[in-house]
Structures are given as structure tokens and as C-alpha cells.
Design a protein around this motif. Structure first.
Motif, PDB file in Angstrom:
ATOM      1  N   THR A  80       0.848  -1.187   0.000  1.00  9.76           N
ATOM      2  CA  THR A  80       0.000   0.000   0.000  1.00  9.76           C
ATOM      3  C   THR A  80       0.887   1.242   0.000  1.00  9.76           C
ATOM      4  N   LEU A  81       0.286   2.380  -0.313  1.00 14.39           N
ATOM      5  CA  LEU A  81       1.049   3.617  -0.260  1.00 14.39           C
ATOM      6  C   LEU A  81       1.590   3.860   1.143  1.00 14.39           C
ATOM      7  N   LYS A  82       0.786   3.532   2.150  1.00 12.56           N
ATOM      8  CA  LYS A  82       1.220   3.741   3.533  1.00 12.56           C
ATOM      9  C   LYS A  82       2.433   2.876   3.855  1.00 12.56           C
ATOM     10  N   GLU A  83       2.422   1.635   3.406  1.00 13.51           N
ATOM     11  CA  GLU A  83       3.575   0.763   3.609  1.00 13.51           C
ATOM     12  C   GLU A  83       4.790   1.282   2.857  1.00 13.51           C
ATOM     13  N   PHE A  84       4.546   1.810   1.663  1.00 13.45           N
ATOM     14  CA  PHE A  84       5.630   2.368   0.862  1.00 13.45           C
ATOM     15  C   PHE A  84       6.288   3.542   1.582  1.00 13.45           C
ATOM     16  N   VAL A  85       5.472   4.430   2.164  1.00 13.66           N
ATOM     17  CA  VAL A  85       6.004   5.604   2.848  1.00 13.66           C
ATOM     18  C   VAL A  85       6.724   5.227   4.135  1.00 13.66           C
ATOM     19  N   TYR A  86       6.156   4.301   4.902  1.00 11.64           N
ATOM     20  CA  TYR A  86       6.735   3.962   6.202  1.00 11.64           C
ATOM     21  C   TYR A  86       7.854   2.922   6.118  1.00 11.64           C
ATOM     22  N   LYS A  87       7.848   2.093   5.063  1.00  7.12           N
ATOM     23  CA  LYS A  87       8.824   1.003   5.005  1.00  7.12           C
ATOM     24  C   LYS A  87       9.631   0.931   3.706  1.00  7.12           C
ATOM     25  N   GLY A  88       9.112   1.546   2.651  1.00  6.21           N
ATOM     26  CA  GLY A  88       9.717   1.320   1.344  1.00  6.21           C
ATOM     27  C   GLY A  88      10.501   2.461   0.743  1.00  6.21           C
ATOM     28  N   LEU A  89      10.597   3.601   1.434  1.00  8.40           N
ATOM     29  CA  LEU A  89      11.319   4.727   0.860  1.00  8.40           C
ATOM     30  C   LEU A  89      12.821   4.443   0.828  1.00  8.40           C
ATOM     31  N   PRO A  90      13.501   4.829  -0.230  1.00  9.51           N
ATOM     32  CA  PRO A  90      14.935   4.531  -0.371  1.00  9.51           C
ATOM     33  C   PRO A  90      15.790   5.338   0.596  1.00  9.51           C
ATOM     34  N   LYS A  91      16.959   4.794   0.906  1.00 11.72           N
ATOM     35  CA  LYS A  91      17.894   5.450   1.809  1.00 11.72           C
ATOM     36  C   LYS A  91      18.708   6.502   1.061  1.00 11.72           C
ATOM     37  N   GLU A  92      19.127   7.508   1.785  1.00 13.82           N
ATOM     38  CA  GLU A  92      19.840   8.629   1.161  1.00 13.82           C
ATOM     39  C   GLU A  92      21.185   8.217   0.603  1.00 13.82           C
ATOM     40  N   ASP A  93      21.839   7.214   1.206  1.00 10.27           N
ATOM     41  CA  ASP A  93      23.183   6.861   0.772  1.00 10.27           C
ATOM     42  C   ASP A  93      23.204   5.878  -0.395  1.00 10.27           C
ATOM     43  N   GLU A  94      22.040   5.513  -0.923  1.00  7.10           N
ATOM     44  CA  GLU A  94      22.008   4.641  -2.084  1.00  7.10           C
ATOM     45  C   GLU A  94      22.446   5.429  -3.319  1.00  7.10           C
ATOM     46  N   PHE A  95      23.465   4.894  -4.038  1.00  7.74           N
ATOM     47  CA  PHE A  95      23.926   5.587  -5.250  1.00  7.74           C
ATOM     48  C   PHE A  95      23.033   5.159  -6.406  1.00  7.74           C
ATOM     49  N   CYS A  96      21.876   5.758  -6.451  1.00  6.35           N
ATOM     50  CA  CYS A  96      20.894   5.437  -7.480  1.00  6.35           C
ATOM     51  C   CYS A  96      19.925   6.608  -7.550  1.00  6.35           C
ATOM     52  N   ASP A  97      18.970   6.519  -8.432  1.00  3.90           N
ATOM     53  CA  ASP A  97      18.008   7.610  -8.577  1.00  3.90           C
ATOM     54  C   ASP A  97      16.814   7.470  -7.644  1.00  3.90           C
ATOM     55  N   LYS A  98      16.724   6.367  -6.913  1.00  9.01           N
ATOM     56  CA  LYS A  98      15.540   6.141  -6.097  1.00  9.01           C
ATOM     57  C   LYS A  98      15.341   7.249  -5.075  1.00  9.01           C
ATOM     58  N   HIS A  99      16.418   7.642  -4.390  1.00  9.89           N
ATOM     59  CA  HIS A  99      16.286   8.689  -3.387  1.00  9.89           C
ATOM     60  C   HIS A  99      15.975  10.028  -4.036  1.00  9.89           C
ATOM     61  N   ARG A 100      16.532  10.268  -5.209  1.00  7.64           N
ATOM     62  CA  ARG A 100      16.260  11.517  -5.929  1.00  7.64           C
ATOM     63  C   ARG A 100      14.780  11.629  -6.296  1.00  7.64           C
ATOM     64  N   HIS A 101      14.094  10.498  -6.376  1.00  8.24           N
ATOM     65  CA  HIS A 101      12.685  10.505  -6.761  1.00  8.24           C
ATOM     66  C   HIS A 101      11.771  10.969  -5.633  1.00  8.24           C
ATOM     67  N   ILE A 102      12.271  11.009  -4.413  1.00 11.63           N
ATOM     68  CA  ILE A 102      11.371  11.333  -3.301  1.00 11.63           C
ATOM     69  C   ILE A 102      11.856  12.504  -2.446  1.00 11.63           C
ATOM     70  N   ILE A 103      13.012  13.091  -2.781  1.00 19.85           N
ATOM     71  CA  ILE A 103      13.447  14.253  -1.994  1.00 19.85           C
ATOM     72  C   ILE A 103      12.567  15.459  -2.326  1.00 19.85           C
ATOM     73  N   PRO A 104      12.501  16.443  -1.428  1.00 15.97           N
ATOM     74  CA  PRO A 104      11.671  17.626  -1.696  1.00 15.97           C
ATOM     75  C   PRO A 104      12.064  18.308  -3.005  1.00 15.97           C
ATOM     76  N   GLN A 105      11.073  18.807  -3.695  1.00 17.89           N
ATOM     77  CA  GLN A 105      11.332  19.478  -4.970  1.00 17.89           C
ATOM     78  C   GLN A 105      12.121  20.765  -4.768  1.00 17.89           C
ATOM     79  N   SER A 106      11.961  21.381  -3.618  1.00 16.79           N
ATOM     80  CA  SER A 106      12.713  22.593  -3.304  1.00 16.79           C
ATOM     81  C   SER A 106      14.215  22.354  -3.360  1.00 16.79           C
ATOM     82  N   ASP A 107      14.644  21.145  -3.018  1.00 15.33           N
ATOM     83  CA  ASP A 107      16.071  20.834  -3.014  1.00 15.33           C
ATOM     84  C   ASP A 107      16.675  20.937  -4.412  1.00 15.33           C
TER      85      ASP A 107
END
Length: 242
Positions: free
Chosen positions: A103-130
Motif C-alpha cells: 500500500t502507499l502507507k507501507e511504501f512511505v513507512y517502510k519502502g522509501l529509499p535510503k539517502e546513501d544509495e547511489f541510485c536515482d531512487k532517493h532523488r525521486h522522493i526528496i523535496p522538490q525545493s532541493d
């Protein structure tokens, strides 16, 4: 994306129709997707020069990491697009749900990528302001368009660059590489099948508040609200929204 020909820099925030804009400029330059490195939107394996896909550089990284001089960055027309944070996260979830049935809730609480992953996954969820502001709150790009008003706002971009035809490519454009379409097929099907379900239906109050906290700066800065009716894309354009 950097176009020295048209003297512009596009800061591609994931899930805001960036691939359609990139394809537009590839076509404009007479380039294929395999030649995308000429516009600085190719894969990257060198951590010190940016993320795993250079298309997801922040505005500041373009000149801090030496991809363009600060003088040229300031002189070029620079732009990016933003999207309602709650809706953008649902779009990212639907994309990732292909591989992870949660579920989306599971994705937000358990499935979000870690910041130190060298991939685009974390870039997909960081604030747009950044992507578009520095850490002092200074806007680094000349123009910030909205995904909800993509057609008109991209038309404005093209007028600034004296480009006459601002029509963004369709998802089934003959100019789009076949392998990209195949990779996107299930994602597009998932999106189209979920259009009848408004993004607000994925949220309960707890999840709403969690995402509101995650993207508080974006919500305030870009004046977004949960459930507020937004302008729709031209129904004749089924755009790539990465």
C-alpha cells in the motif's frame, strides 16, 4: 539537461513530465535517445560528478560539480517543473508498485529509499525545493512551471527560447526508443487504470499528515493543498512523466 545550442538548463525533478521535455529537446537537436549524453541526461557511474542519472542533478550541482560554469548557468535560461507533493508521491508509488506489492502507507513507512544509495531512487522522493533552491532559500532557476499547467507553462519556456513549436512528444511517439516504451508499458497501464481513483483516495489522515511533514517546504513554497482541484493535461497528450 543542458542545451548550449538554445542556451538553457532544465532541472529535471522526477515525476514531473521530465522525460517528455528531454525527448522534446533531443528531437530539437536531431539526437536519438542513445545520444542523450550530449545533453547531459545519460547514466553516470562516477559518484563525485552527480547521481546515477545526470538528468537528476539539482540546479546547484550543475555548476558546483563543473558541468557548466556559473557564468553560463546565470546567463542561460534555467527552468524546472513542480507537482503537488501528495500526488507526486502517489505517482512514484504506482511506479514502484510494479515490483513491490504494498500500500502507499507501507511504501512511505517502510519502502522509501535510503539517502546513501547511489541510485536515482532517493532523488525521486526528496523535496522538490532541493532541486531548485539553495540551502539559504534562494531560487536558482529563472522559471518554475507546474505539472498541472504543463502545456501552457512549457509554451512559455519555448517562447523564452524563441522555439516556435512547443508540442511535447506523445508517449507513443515514433521518436521514442522502443525499449523505453516497453519499460514504461506497465507503468503507463497502472497509471491509466488508476486515473478514476483520485490521488486523495490513497491517504488516510495519518498518512496525509506524514507526507505533509515530509514536504512542508514544498507545500508552503509552491502553494499546494491536499485535494485542491488542479488543471489537467491536454487529454490528447499522454506524456512520459518521469
Amino acid at each position: 539537461m543542458i542545451s548550449h545550442t538554445h542556451k538553457c538548463v532544465f532541472v529535471h525533478i522526477p515525476k514531473t513530465a521530465g522525460q517528455s521535455i528531454e525527448h522534446f529537446f533531443l528531437d530539437l537537436h536531431g539526437l536519438t535517445w542513445k545520444q542523450k549524453e550530449q545533453l547531459f541526461i545519460s547514466r553516470n557511474e562516477v559518484r563525485k560528478i552527480g547521481p546515477a542519472h545526470l538528468c537528476h542533478l539539482t540546479a546547484e550541482e550543475y555548476y558546483d560539480l563543473g558541468h557548466i560554469s556559473k557564468e553560463d548557468f546565470d546567463n542561460y535560461f534555467t527552468f524546472g517543473f513542480v507537482r503537488n507533493p501528495w500526488e507526486r508521491l502517489v505517482s512514484e508509488y504506482l511506479h514502484k508498485k510494479i515490483d513491490k506489492q504494498m500500500t502507499l502507507k507501507e511504501f512511505v513507512y517502510k519502502g522509501l529509499p535510503k539517502e546513501d544509495e547511489f541510485c536515482d531512487k532517493h532523488r525521486h522522493i526528496i523535496p522538490q525545493s532541493d532541486y531548485l533552491f539553495d540551502n539559504k532559500g534562494n531560487q536558482l532557476v529563472d522559471f518554475i512551471g507546474r505539472f498541472e499547467n504543463l502545456v501552457d507553462d512549457f509554451d512559455y519556456v519555448c517562447k523564452q527560447l524563441t522555439i516556435e513549436d512547443s508540442t511535447l512528444p506523445h508517449k507513443n511517439s515514433s521518436h521514442s526508443p522502443r525499449r523505453l516504451l516497453l519499460r514504461k508499458l506497465r507503468h503507463i497501464f497502472s497509471l491509466n487504470s488508476s486515473v478514476k481513483q483520485h490521488y486523495t483516495q490513497y491517504y488516510d489522515q495519518e498518512l496525509h499528515d506524514r507526507v505533509q511533514d515530509m514536504y512542508a517546504q514544498d507545500i508552503a513554497r509552491f502553494n499546494y493543498a491536499f485535494g485542491k482541484q488542479q488543471l489537467k493535461l491536454d487529454t490528447q497528450q499522454q506524456l512520459l512523466i518521469d
